[in-house]
Design an enzyme around this catalytic site. Structure first.
Site, PDB file in Angstrom:
ATOM      1  N   HIS A 149      52.602  -4.653  61.939  1.00  0.00           N
ATOM      2  CA  HIS A 149      51.441  -4.984  62.772  1.00  0.00           C
ATOM      3  C   HIS A 149      51.952  -5.243  64.189  1.00  0.00           C
ATOM      4  CE1 HIS A 149      48.765  -5.643  59.252  1.00  0.00           C
ATOM      5  NE2 HIS A 149      49.902  -6.001  58.659  1.00  0.00           N
ATOM      6  N   ASP A 169      44.436  -2.417  55.640  1.00  0.00           N
ATOM      7  CA  ASP A 169      45.364  -3.527  55.387  1.00  0.00           C
ATOM      8  C   ASP A 169      44.995  -4.832  56.082  1.00  0.00           C
ATOM      9  OD1 ASP A 169      47.872  -4.543  54.216  1.00  0.00           O
ATOM     10  OD2 ASP A 169      48.363  -4.866  56.302  1.00  0.00           O
ATOM     11  N   ASP A 207      56.012  -5.667  56.564  1.00  0.00           N
ATOM     12  CA  ASP A 207      54.698  -6.278  56.806  1.00  0.00           C
ATOM     13  C   ASP A 207      54.805  -7.211  58.024  1.00  0.00           C
ATOM     14  OD1 ASP A 207      52.050  -6.912  56.625  1.00  0.00           O
ATOM     15  OD2 ASP A 207      52.208  -8.079  54.775  1.00  0.00           O
TER      16      ASP A 207
END
Lengths: 309, 417
Positions: free
Chosen positions: B55, B145, B297
């Site tokens: 991210h 997500d 992640d």
């Protein structure tokens, strides 16, 4: 002896010796409350602030009276009437109170771990007056004082706790504290209100309310915490009262000299019929006095630790 | 531009020198005509790593991270390719946002950024996003997500429609109807009074996605698996020939929910840290090939989002700068897997699943590489991170596998100083 930690965050952090010291100190403090002159100088020149993010009658008032009986300067602040309502963070709020020269901050918060998250960052001592579903140590201590007045050792005693186990910080603190002193805690409530893994905290899960209360030395009812339920966990009050309440018949299964406790506030007719609330075995109102005594003891011992550093 | 790396240690090759010409691996040339000769002193040179799940927060949450700082963090971690999740603001659910991310990433030029588009408009499970147009703009996969693709009906539509465009579907597995907590549900959550996220929440959705994938014959990729039960189902499905792949993260094989006991929000992420039993199951699944990829992640957050009550804190931890060292220290060094296997997990498999064509070190391939020091212990320190996020649970950990140098297309993108 004294307390090891600057703060009282939970029963998890206390040793058996510290618990007994608080209870013994509280017995002495109780004499102050019941005497004609409710004033000592234990906290003279000190300040205690109660910071409450949740509603409270007993806990808040008993902390306030406890600190005033011992001569401290006391002030109260609640979320609704403060800058919290303007969006101020917990940490900023706590630091603000800290910087005003506060010695002890008594805090209640709807989130578990909220006092833990600020305690290390403050000069003041933090007393957890209930954090979410985690702990309510002074409630457990006052419950234990109530028991201690009726039996002088906890070892081998059976304590039955019935009701909304999932949302209860009272049951967590009691389970931890009583296990540390060697008592056997039995819990019961609807399966939808029974948290996974509670038995790992050293309690036994009973099969029925009768099984839970049978041969108990002390029985405790818990409030059904409707405000914390995100969706209904039982179909109706009528059904709850029939299958899960501590009725006079259920209470008869306890030992003859057993007594009934409830942390309050009580939903009459839900977890306890009013007849049980008011029965001879009920010590619910006497617990309230012990609440002040225990909080005096906690404030006194924490302040003694501060003075000695 | 001609560069030589000498005194290299390669996996599966006795070569000690690497030749780079105009951004590509090249045949041997004379040192005299090289523009730069870099002596890597016997350190290990690997193909540039690929992280298919990060991210970068841009557009919209640049106070947490932006493409420049995220790229720098990736380069410091030895990554030369990353895939960014679409939960930005605006959501990456249309070609314009995709193009904007790619343009910005190219300007920064520290890592190859492959955007992942949203499966549903605004990350909802109602209307399909413009998957075809986003593919033209450069997405390599779709995902919602941060949120699951919630209903079976919408998941079916997503799988079917994306298959027309040969776009992989990556799903965050969570049944929100039994999941409203802030950490793993179990002994620890009960003891500290935090509402739980049961393993069943993840397992139910993994089961659903395996069933749909098998029924439709369309591949599905399971994001960040954290549970023993989920891995068991994936293993069993793979054995039956279902086209399911999956990933896990370093925190799921190094940490458990015990770490949440002190309400430290740097241990809060989704899926949550599970039990020791799950942690061991993750390691087993890495070993036996059930897990295809290790991703980070990477989820940077500002301290304002983390220094709050545990239940209020946002989910996620940063990971790009600690991932390789954690994998090397906890998987390769103890002999659980080989370095070749780690390269499959952190380079070849993610590249293959998303058809990125990365990981090659043959003549003519883009010169994407990373040099690691596998011999000397170092202390991982949060204050040295290049990410804007400081939300790491690994501050102060002693690890092996510090990045020494990263090159993307023959250009230095990170150098240890």
């Amino acid at each position: 002896m004294g307390l090891k930690s600057k703060d009282l965050l939970g029963m998890k952090q206390l040793t058996p010796e510290e618990i007994m010291e608080i209870l013994d100190t509280a017995k002495t403090m109780k004499m102050v409350i019941t005497s004609g002159n409710k004033k000592t100088s234990h906290l003279q020149g000190k300040s205690v602030v109660t910071l409450f993010y949740e509603n409270s009658t007993r806990t808040r008032l008993s902390f306030e009276l406890a600190s005033k009986y011992m001569g401290s300067t006391s002030a109260n602040i609640s979320a609704s009437g403060s800058s919290v309502a303007k969006g101020e963070s917990l940490l900023d709020t706590a630091r603000t109170i800290d910087m005003m020269g506060t010695d002890i901050i008594v805090m209640r918060h709807p989130q578990s771990g909220a006092p833990h998250s600020i305690a290390d960052k403050l000069n003041a001592s933090v007393v957890n007056a209930g954090d979410g579903m985690n702990e309510h140590p002074t409630q457990a201590l006052l419950d234990m004082l109530t028991m201690y007045e009726r039996f002088d050792k906890f070892e081998g005693k059976k304590i039955a706790i019935c009701g909304d186990i999932y949302h209860s910080r009272v049951v967590r603190s009691n389970a931890i504290g009583l296990a540390k002193l060697g008592a056997n805690v039995s819990v019961y409530g609807p399966r939808t209100m029974m948290p996974i893994g509670i038995e790992k905290m050293g309690v036994t899960i009973a099969d029925s309310v009768e099984d839970c209360v049978r041969d108990a030395d002390a029985v405790m009812g818990l409030r059904v915490q409707l405000e914390r339920m995100k969706s209904s966990l039982f179909p109706s009050v009528a059904e709850y009262a029939k299958f899960y309440a501590i009725t006079p018949e259920v209470l008869k299964l306890a030992k003859p000299d057993a007594f009934l406790m409830h942390p309050g506030p009580c939903n009459h007719g839900v977890e306890l019929p009013t007849a049980v609330y008011d029965c001879d075995q009920s010590v619910i109102n006497k617990q309230v006095t012990n609440g002040v005594a225990v909080r005096m003891a906690v404030l006194y011992l924490l302040m003694a630790r501060r003075n000695n550093l | 531009m001609k560069t030589i790396l000498k005194n290299c240690k390669l996996v599966n090759s006795d070569k000690t020198e690497i030749y780079i010409e105009d951004g590509k691996f090249a045949d041997k040339f004379d040192e005299k005509i090289a523009d730069e000769v870099i002596d890597v002193n016997g350190r290990t040179v690997l193909p540039g790593l690929v992280d298919m799940h990060v991210h970068f927060r841009e557009p919209g949450y640049e106070y947490k991270e932006n493409i420049a700082t995220g790229s720098a963090a990736a380069a410091r971690g030895g990554f030369t390719s990353v895939c960014t999740m679409p939960n930005t603001n605006p959501v990456c659910d249309n070609a314009a946002v995709v193009s904007g991310i790619i343009k910005k990433a190219n300007e920064v030029g520290l890592v190859r950024v492959y955007p992942i588009g949203a499966a549903g408009k605004n990350l909802e499970s109602n209307e399909l996003a413009e998957i075809g147009l986003m593919k033209e703009a450069g997405i390599v996969a779709i995902s919602n997500d941060g949120k699951p693709i919630a209903t079976s009906g919408f998941m079916r539509k997503v799988l079917e429609y994306s298959s027309d465009f040969d776009i992989p579907v990556l799903n965050h597995e969570e049944d929100l109807t039994i999941s409203d907590g802030a950490m793993n549900e179990g002994e620890v959550s009960t003891s500290i009074g935090i509402r739980g996220v049961p393993t069943a929440s993840e397992d139910i959705m993994i089961a659903r996605d395996i069933i749909l994938s098998e029924y439709l014959g369309i591949p599905v990729h399971i994001c960040h698996v954290s549970t023993k039960g989920g891995l068991r189902m994936i293993r069993e499905a793979k054995a039956r020939g279902v086209k399911v792949t999956c990933e896990t993260c370093p925190h799921y094989f190094t940490l458990t929910d015990k770490s949440c006991e002190n309400y430290d929000t740097n241990f809060k992420m989704h899926p949550p840290l599970r039990t020791e039993e799950d942690r061991l199951a993750v390691i087993e699944a890495i070993k036996d090939g059930t897990v295809d990829c290790i991703v980070t992640d990477h989820a940077p957050h500002h301290q304002d989002d983390k220094e709050v009550e545990f239940s209020h804190a946002l989910n996620g931890i940063v990971g790009l700068e600690s991932s390789f060292a954690l994998c090397y220290t906890y998987l390769v060094k103890p002999g659980i897997i080989t370095m070749e296997k780690l390269l499959e997990l952190m380079c070849y498999n993610p590249s293959n699943i998303l058809k990125l064509g990365r990981g090659g070190m043959n003549v003519g391939d883009d010169a994407d590489l990373a040099v690691f020091d596998l011999d000397n212990e170092f202390v991982f320190e949060k204050d040295k991170m290049l990410s804007k996020g400081r939300n790491t649970p690994f501050d102060g950990w002693k690890l092996y596998g510090q990045t020494v140098l990263t090159m993307m297309g023959g250009k230095k993108t990170y150098e240890l100083r």
